[in-house]
Design a protein around this motif. Sequence first.
Motif, PDB file in Angstrom:
ATOM      1  N   LEU A 290      35.117  -8.067  19.587  1.00 33.28           N
ATOM      2  CA  LEU A 290      35.589  -8.137  18.604  1.00 33.28           C
ATOM      3  C   LEU A 290      35.821  -9.351  17.909  1.00 33.28           C
ATOM      4  O   LEU A 290      34.980 -10.121  18.701  1.00 33.28           O
ATOM      5  N   GLU A 291      34.744  -9.171  16.740  1.00 30.13           N
ATOM      6  CA  GLU A 291      34.078 -10.242  16.108  1.00 30.13           C
ATOM      7  C   GLU A 291      34.233 -11.361  15.859  1.00 30.13           C
ATOM      8  O   GLU A 291      35.430 -11.435  14.587  1.00 30.13           O
ATOM      9  N   GLU A 292      34.560 -12.403  16.547  1.00 30.01           N
ATOM     10  CA  GLU A 292      35.155 -13.713  15.885  1.00 30.01           C
ATOM     11  C   GLU A 292      36.727 -13.724  15.583  1.00 30.01           C
ATOM     12  O   GLU A 292      36.984 -14.014  14.842  1.00 30.01           O
ATOM     13  N   PRO A 293      37.533 -13.017  16.545  1.00 29.80           N
ATOM     14  CA  PRO A 293      39.025 -12.492  16.743  1.00 29.80           C
ATOM     15  C   PRO A 293      39.518 -14.548  15.992  1.00 29.80           C
ATOM     16  O   PRO A 293      39.249 -15.647  16.899  1.00 29.80           O
ATOM     17  N   LYS A 294      40.224 -14.270  15.303  1.00 31.44           N
ATOM     18  CA  LYS A 294      41.552 -15.556  15.363  1.00 31.44           C
ATOM     19  C   LYS A 294      42.706 -15.395  16.205  1.00 31.44           C
ATOM     20  O   LYS A 294      42.853 -14.597  15.913  1.00 31.44           O
ATOM     21  N   PRO A 295      42.527 -16.030  17.078  1.00 33.99           N
ATOM     22  CA  PRO A 295      43.938 -16.709  17.743  1.00 33.99           C
ATOM     23  C   PRO A 295      45.042 -16.898  16.910  1.00 33.99           C
ATOM     24  O   PRO A 295      45.377 -17.945  16.207  1.00 33.99           O
ATOM     25  N   LEU A 296      46.639 -15.896  17.118  1.00 36.16           N
ATOM     26  CA  LEU A 296      47.668 -16.786  16.138  1.00 36.16           C
ATOM     27  C   LEU A 296      48.623 -17.049  17.145  1.00 36.16           C
ATOM     28  O   LEU A 296      48.769 -18.066  17.414  1.00 36.16           O
ATOM     29  N   VAL A 297      49.516 -16.403  17.617  1.00 35.89           N
ATOM     30  CA  VAL A 297      50.548 -16.813  19.050  1.00 35.89           C
ATOM     31  C   VAL A 297      50.815 -15.816  19.406  1.00 35.89           C
ATOM     32  O   VAL A 297      50.186 -14.644  19.561  1.00 35.89           O
ATOM     33  N   PHE A 298      51.753 -15.820  20.901  1.00 37.13           N
ATOM     34  CA  PHE A 298      52.386 -14.690  21.391  1.00 37.13           C
ATOM     35  C   PHE A 298      53.918 -13.657  20.995  1.00 37.13           C
ATOM     36  O   PHE A 298      54.139 -14.887  20.218  1.00 37.13           O
ATOM     37  N   TRP A 299      53.630 -12.611  21.368  1.00 42.32           N
ATOM     38  CA  TRP A 299      54.729 -11.793  21.085  1.00 42.32           C
ATOM     39  C   TRP A 299      55.685 -11.083  22.533  1.00 42.32           C
ATOM     40  O   TRP A 299      53.860 -10.566  22.847  1.00 42.32           O
ATOM     41  N   LYS A 300      56.629 -11.540  22.301  1.00 41.36           N
ATOM     42  CA  LYS A 300      57.243 -10.439  23.365  1.00 41.36           C
ATOM     43  C   LYS A 300      56.746 -10.253  24.654  1.00 41.36           C
ATOM     44  O   LYS A 300      56.027  -9.288  25.519  1.00 41.36           O
ATOM     45  N   GLY A 301      56.593 -11.891  24.660  1.00 45.84           N
ATOM     46  CA  GLY A 301      55.827 -12.493  26.058  1.00 45.84           C
ATOM     47  C   GLY A 301      54.451 -12.856  26.386  1.00 45.84           C
ATOM     48  O   GLY A 301      53.724 -13.725  26.293  1.00 45.84           O
ATOM     49  N   ASP A 302      53.867 -11.561  27.374  1.00 45.76           N
ATOM     50  CA  ASP A 302      52.063 -10.908  27.180  1.00 45.76           C
ATOM     51  C   ASP A 302      51.175 -11.102  26.341  1.00 45.76           C
ATOM     52  O   ASP A 302      49.874 -10.239  26.311  1.00 45.76           O
ATOM     53  N   GLU A 303      52.308 -10.235  24.792  1.00 49.59           N
ATOM     54  CA  GLU A 303      51.250  -9.781  23.455  1.00 49.59           C
ATOM     55  C   GLU A 303      50.543 -10.727  23.026  1.00 49.59           C
ATOM     56  O   GLU A 303      51.803 -11.772  22.352  1.00 49.59           O
ATOM     57  N   LEU A 304      49.500 -11.301  22.902  1.00 53.30           N
ATOM     58  CA  LEU A 304      48.564 -12.139  22.126  1.00 53.30           C
ATOM     59  C   LEU A 304      48.352 -11.480  20.190  1.00 53.30           C
ATOM     60  O   LEU A 304      47.352 -10.861  20.534  1.00 53.30           O
ATOM     61  N   LEU A 305      48.562 -12.333  19.947  1.00 54.35           N
ATOM     62  CA  LEU A 305      49.004 -11.479  18.483  1.00 54.35           C
ATOM     63  C   LEU A 305      47.091 -12.319  17.890  1.00 54.35           C
ATOM     64  O   LEU A 305      46.876 -13.331  18.074  1.00 54.35           O
ATOM     65  N   LEU A 306      46.260 -11.319  17.383  1.00 57.35           N
ATOM     66  CA  LEU A 306      44.815 -11.671  17.393  1.00 57.35           C
ATOM     67  C   LEU A 306      44.531 -10.931  15.587  1.00 57.35           C
ATOM     68  O   LEU A 306      45.012 -10.437  14.978  1.00 57.35           O
ATOM     69  N   GLU A 307      43.847 -11.983  14.617  1.00 56.16           N
ATOM     70  CA  GLU A 307      43.499 -11.862  13.636  1.00 56.16           C
ATOM     71  C   GLU A 307      42.032 -11.083  13.437  1.00 56.16           C
ATOM     72  O   GLU A 307      41.055 -12.824  13.810  1.00 56.16           O
ATOM     73  N   THR A 308      41.673 -10.200  13.004  1.00 49.65           N
ATOM     74  CA  THR A 308      40.410 -10.022  12.898  1.00 49.65           C
ATOM     75  C   THR A 308      39.236 -10.601  11.951  1.00 49.65           C
ATOM     76  O   THR A 308      39.806 -10.797  11.251  1.00 49.65           O
ATOM     77  N   CYS A 309      38.315 -10.662  12.124  1.00 47.26           N
ATOM     78  CA  CYS A 309      37.356 -10.677  11.061  1.00 47.26           C
ATOM     79  C   CYS A 309      37.175  -9.787   9.498  1.00 47.26           C
ATOM     80  O   CYS A 309      37.502 -10.349   8.437  1.00 47.26           O
ATOM     81  N   GLY A 310      37.753  -8.827   9.630  1.00 47.78           N
ATOM     82  CA  GLY A 310      37.970  -7.943   8.595  1.00 47.78           C
ATOM     83  C   GLY A 310      39.362  -7.595   8.377  1.00 47.78           C
ATOM     84  O   GLY A 310      39.463  -7.006   7.850  1.00 47.78           O
ATOM     85  N   GLY A 311      40.712  -8.702   8.691  1.00 44.60           N
ATOM     86  CA  GLY A 311      41.591  -8.547   8.287  1.00 44.60           C
ATOM     87  C   GLY A 311      42.262  -7.628   8.991  1.00 44.60           C
ATOM     88  O   GLY A 311      44.056  -8.205   8.443  1.00 44.60           O
ATOM     89  N   GLU A 312      41.904  -7.715  10.055  1.00 45.97           N
ATOM     90  CA  GLU A 312      43.392  -6.642  11.059  1.00 45.97           C
ATOM     91  C   GLU A 312      44.015  -7.345  11.772  1.00 45.97           C
ATOM     92  O   GLU A 312      43.537  -8.310  12.243  1.00 45.97           O
ATOM     93  N   ILE A 313      45.748  -6.941  12.213  1.00 48.67           N
ATOM     94  CA  ILE A 313      46.233  -7.767  13.210  1.00 48.67           C
ATOM     95  C   ILE A 313      46.154  -6.553  14.008  1.00 48.67           C
ATOM     96  O   ILE A 313      46.665  -5.566  14.887  1.00 48.67           O
TER      97      ILE A 313
END
Length: 356
Positions: A290-313
Amino acid sequence: MVSESNSNLPQELLEDILSRLPYKSLSRFKCVCKFWYTLFTDPIFRALHLSHFIKHHAFNDSVFLRLSFPTTSYGFYMQNYKLFSLSNNDSSIDDTFLPRVKLLSTKFRISGHSTREFKCLPDSNMLSKSSFALAVGLGYNSITDDYKVVRIWSVDTGVYTTNRMEVYSLSTDSWTRMYNSNTRDFDFADDCFALFFKGTYYWWGFRRGDKSTIILALRTGDEIFHKVSAPDNVDISKPEGRSLAEWKESLSLICCSGFGLNMSIDIWVMKGSGAQDSWTKMQSVTSLLLEEPKPLVFWKGDELLLETCGGEIKSYNVVTQKIKNLKIEDRPVLHSVQAVNYAATLASIKGGTCLT
């Protein structure tokens, strides 16, 4: 507690069963009868429900996503917002409520836990033509059972510019200025509040001298900001490449390093009181492609949410190393994302107006 139940079950057993149900179920059940409606607004029952929730639910089971996107109207540039919720059982992200108040047309940010109520806070005595609010943070004092809002102002005294801090108490519905605060020693930028976790507010700040980025901690009931050292040789200066979040009941620091598709994500967990050697690296996430992912928060324990440079989650499981795309209906093309963990409980903001 409330009496006069028509159930065949003993009242104590009925109340214990109801106190273990999720918030959404209780919201629907308020319409069953007057007794249940009254019970769900009883402070003792609310405290019991919150106690069960804390014991049996992870804090990061649910997430609010705030999408901000620019629009133009009659030649004027405006910032607009959409709010989405993501719960433990969801496979997609749902559009959710957004209070319709005029203030949201200028700036809207989630600063902590949220309910289906809103409350307009009273004006501050610091509000003037020579001042403006820098940052706002929301927290809860379990000792006094009171919600607190911390606000930092930039104030022009006519001779110099300084920062001042005040605290709003929900129980008194008033602001109090903190005269012994050391906020003047630091600079604060937009969106600098990171999270409130286990009685402590965490902020991103800057040293007044060299403008280097630091982590600041403000404990409940304290007027003094304390500096939290970052792990050695870890760069926390880029807002898009860092995040403070709750993971495994601890404070975690998520930092990106590298560039492009070769970027890796390091996950650190704080142990102890926040001394320099209290950070432990738990994992390095590589080969995400993934090109330059932005880390957000953890979800459901071990799921790390990321925002991509294209705006996808994206949701990346740090244990199974599997990644999946989370679909957002009607997602604006150009936007930025803020993610906040929240807990849905019966807690009330006392006098707020319930949203439909």
